[in-house]
Design an enzyme around this catalytic site. Structure first.
Site, mmCIF file in Angstrom:
data_model
loop_
_atom_site.group_PDB
_atom_site.id
_atom_site.type_symbol
_atom_site.label_atom_id
_atom_site.label_comp_id
_atom_site.label_asym_id
_atom_site.label_seq_id
_atom_site.Cartn_x
_atom_site.Cartn_y
_atom_site.Cartn_z
ATOM 1 N N ARG A 66 -1.206 75.634 -0.415
ATOM 2 C CA ARG A 66 0.137 74.842 -0.021
ATOM 3 C C ARG A 66 0.013 73.757 0.567
ATOM 4 O O ARG A 66 0.873 72.467 -0.220
ATOM 5 C CB ARG A 66 1.109 75.598 0.436
ATOM 6 C CG ARG A 66 1.532 76.825 -0.552
ATOM 7 C CD ARG A 66 2.834 78.368 0.600
ATOM 8 N NE ARG A 66 0.887 78.907 0.421
ATOM 9 C CZ ARG A 66 0.061 79.029 0.047
ATOM 10 N NH1 ARG A 66 0.618 80.301 -1.558
ATOM 11 N NH2 ARG A 66 -1.272 80.261 0.219
ATOM 12 N N THR A 67 -0.260 73.631 1.695
ATOM 13 C CA THR A 67 0.268 72.615 2.525
ATOM 14 C C THR A 67 -0.316 71.131 1.619
ATOM 15 O O THR A 67 -0.140 70.423 2.229
ATOM 16 C CB THR A 67 -0.219 73.278 4.305
ATOM 17 O OG1 THR A 67 0.600 74.046 4.398
ATOM 18 C CG2 THR A 67 0.374 71.447 5.027
ATOM 19 N N ARG B 250 -5.542 69.292 9.464
ATOM 20 C CA ARG B 250 -5.392 70.276 9.630
ATOM 21 C C ARG B 250 -6.943 71.006 10.115
ATOM 22 O O ARG B 250 -7.970 70.469 9.966
ATOM 23 C CB ARG B 250 -5.585 71.703 8.293
ATOM 24 C CG ARG B 250 -5.371 73.417 8.614
ATOM 25 C CD ARG B 250 -4.792 73.839 7.278
ATOM 26 N NE ARG B 250 -3.529 73.832 7.691
ATOM 27 C CZ ARG B 250 -2.458 74.928 6.435
ATOM 28 N NH1 ARG B 250 -3.898 76.192 6.123
ATOM 29 N NH2 ARG B 250 -1.731 75.285 6.259
ATOM 30 N N LYS C 295 -22.158 66.010 12.350
ATOM 31 C CA LYS C 295 -22.906 65.483 12.831
ATOM 32 C C LYS C 295 -22.877 64.587 14.544
ATOM 33 O O LYS C 295 -23.657 64.741 14.536
ATOM 34 C CB LYS C 295 -23.320 63.652 12.307
ATOM 35 C CG LYS C 295 -23.537 63.495 10.719
ATOM 36 C CD LYS C 295 -24.286 62.026 10.608
ATOM 37 C CE LYS C 295 -24.016 62.042 8.699
ATOM 38 N NZ LYS C 295 -23.947 60.919 8.463
ATOM 39 N N HIS D 47 2.755 74.221 13.442
ATOM 40 C CA HIS D 47 3.161 73.741 12.064
ATOM 41 C C HIS D 47 4.096 73.035 11.956
ATOM 42 O O HIS D 47 4.843 73.823 11.233
ATOM 43 C CB HIS D 47 2.797 74.929 11.399
ATOM 44 C CG HIS D 47 1.989 74.776 10.141
ATOM 45 N ND1 HIS D 47 2.012 73.723 9.869
ATOM 46 C CD2 HIS D 47 1.301 75.789 8.651
ATOM 47 C CE1 HIS D 47 1.834 73.570 8.119
ATOM 48 N NE2 HIS D 47 1.430 74.716 7.736
HETATM 49 C C1 NCD Z 1 0.250 79.006 7.067
HETATM 50 C C2 NCD Z 1 -0.684 78.434 7.980
HETATM 51 O O1 NCD Z 1 -1.602 77.765 7.338
HETATM 52 O O2 NCD Z 1 -0.259 78.448 9.190
HETATM 53 N N1 NCD Z 1 0.121 78.864 5.658
HETATM 54 C C3 NCD Z 1 0.926 77.757 5.293
HETATM 55 O O3 NCD Z 1 0.683 76.372 5.491
HETATM 56 N N2 NCD Z 1 1.934 78.148 4.527
HETATM 57 C C4 NCD Z 1 0.191 80.647 7.303
HETATM 58 C C5 NCD Z 1 -0.604 81.306 6.885
HETATM 59 O O4 NCD Z 1 -2.072 81.073 7.032
HETATM 60 O O5 NCD Z 1 -0.511 82.635 7.497
#
Ligand code: NCD
Length: 311
Positions: free
Chosen positions: A58-59, A109, A88, A137
């Protein structure tokens, strides 16, 4: 007010209530473009780099869709863990400095808390935190806020239960710290081992908000307006046996939801594993799929703001 133009989005704590309201308003104005009903070239000529050291559906894709819907382009590597120069031994600030030379913004991320801030130190372009381990997040919290506002119009006066892995879940860390700016009453529902970090509970107490910590959803379900469920974060446990013991501690089905208010909504950042049964998907209270789709207008708004195309 946060200076969006050229700014990094690392933690939800950097925003005050006016900032949060502003982001939601800009997101609402992006809705017709997010849905593809009209086209918009606001970010034409701009490039977003998506830099993901952890899995994401999703993100990552909603960031990429957001950029594409505004006429911008995306660059990315297939798998930062396997194929980037970090393997590296390159430092995160160096990586940030370099990627920032190829793109106008970076969405990142990483499994380590604080790592996105580290990359941002080196980057000369805005960096957006797409999740740093068990840390923050912020863009998820903003789309959660947008979802709640779409449903209720107003956030003040709501009772919100955060359920599941409150210890390692970065989404609930950011969400709780964001809702401090509203007149919200909290329930934190978690087993002893997965309680919300004390630092966050203290912040909420200091802000004068009521928070009740309990272990059972049944003890608050009839009282709440928003039930925000989360996955037990398997990848963050040091002891696999503890995960095995806790993984099914909560399971929400239609039966449990019968005791909720008519207007209560069930949210979840997704992915879900077994904590929400598939039978709930058609329940009128389920909002998790709509919630995920709201990631597009919210991330469009954030990109337009940090790239200085919207004031
Ligand atoms: C979440 C995350 O990655 O923190 N997912 C997301 O970004 N929608 C929640 C999760 O992984 O449980």
């Amino acid at each position: 007010m946060f200076e969006f133009n050229g700014g990094d989005i690392i933690s939800i704590k950097q925003f005050d209530r006016d900032d949060l309201e502003h982001i939601s308003e800009v997101a609402a104005s992006m809705e017709i473009y997010a849905q593809g009903k009209e086209t918009n070239d606001l970010l034409k000529g701009k490039i977003l780099a998506t830099v993901f050291f952890e899995p994401s559906t999703r993100t990552r894709l909603s960031f990429e869709s957001a950029m594409a819907r505004l006429g911008g382009k995306v660059i990315s590597t297939a798998d930062m863990v396997k194929f980037s120069s970090v393997t590296k031994g390159e430092s995160l600030p160096d990586t940030g400095r370099i990627i920032g030379g190829y793109a106008d913004a970076i969405a990142m991320r990483h499994p380590v808390k604080g790592s996105v801030a580290e990359l941002a130190e080196g980057s000369l372009v805005p960096v957006l935190n797409a999740g740093d381990g068990p840390g923050q997040h912020p863009t998820q919290a903003l789309l959660d806020l947008y979802t709640i506002k779409k449903e209720f119009g107003n956030v003040d006066g709501l009772k919100v239960a955060l359920v599941g892995d409150l210890k390692y879940g970065r989404t609930v860390h950011s969400l709780a710290e964001m809702l401090i700016h509203y007149d919200v009453e909290f329930y934190f529902v978690a087993p002893e081992e997965l309680k919300m970090p004390a630092s966050i509970t203290e912040e909420i107490n200091t802000a004068g908000k009521k928070v009740t910590e309990i272990e059972k959803i049944e003890d608050c379900i009839s009282d709440i307006d928003v039930l925000y469920d989360t996955r037990i974060q398997k990848e963050r446990f040091d002891d696999h046996n503890v995960y095995e013991r806790l993984k099914n501690v909560y399971q929400i089905g239609n039966k449990m939801l019968e005791s909720a208010k008519e207007t209560m909504i069930l949210m979840h950042p997704l992915p879900r594993v077994d904590e929400i049964l598939p039978e709930v998907d058609n329940n009128k209270r389920a909002r998790y799929f709509e919630q995920a789709i709201n990631g597009v207008p919210v991330r469009m708004a954030l990109l337009a703001l940090v790239l200085g195309k919207v004031k």
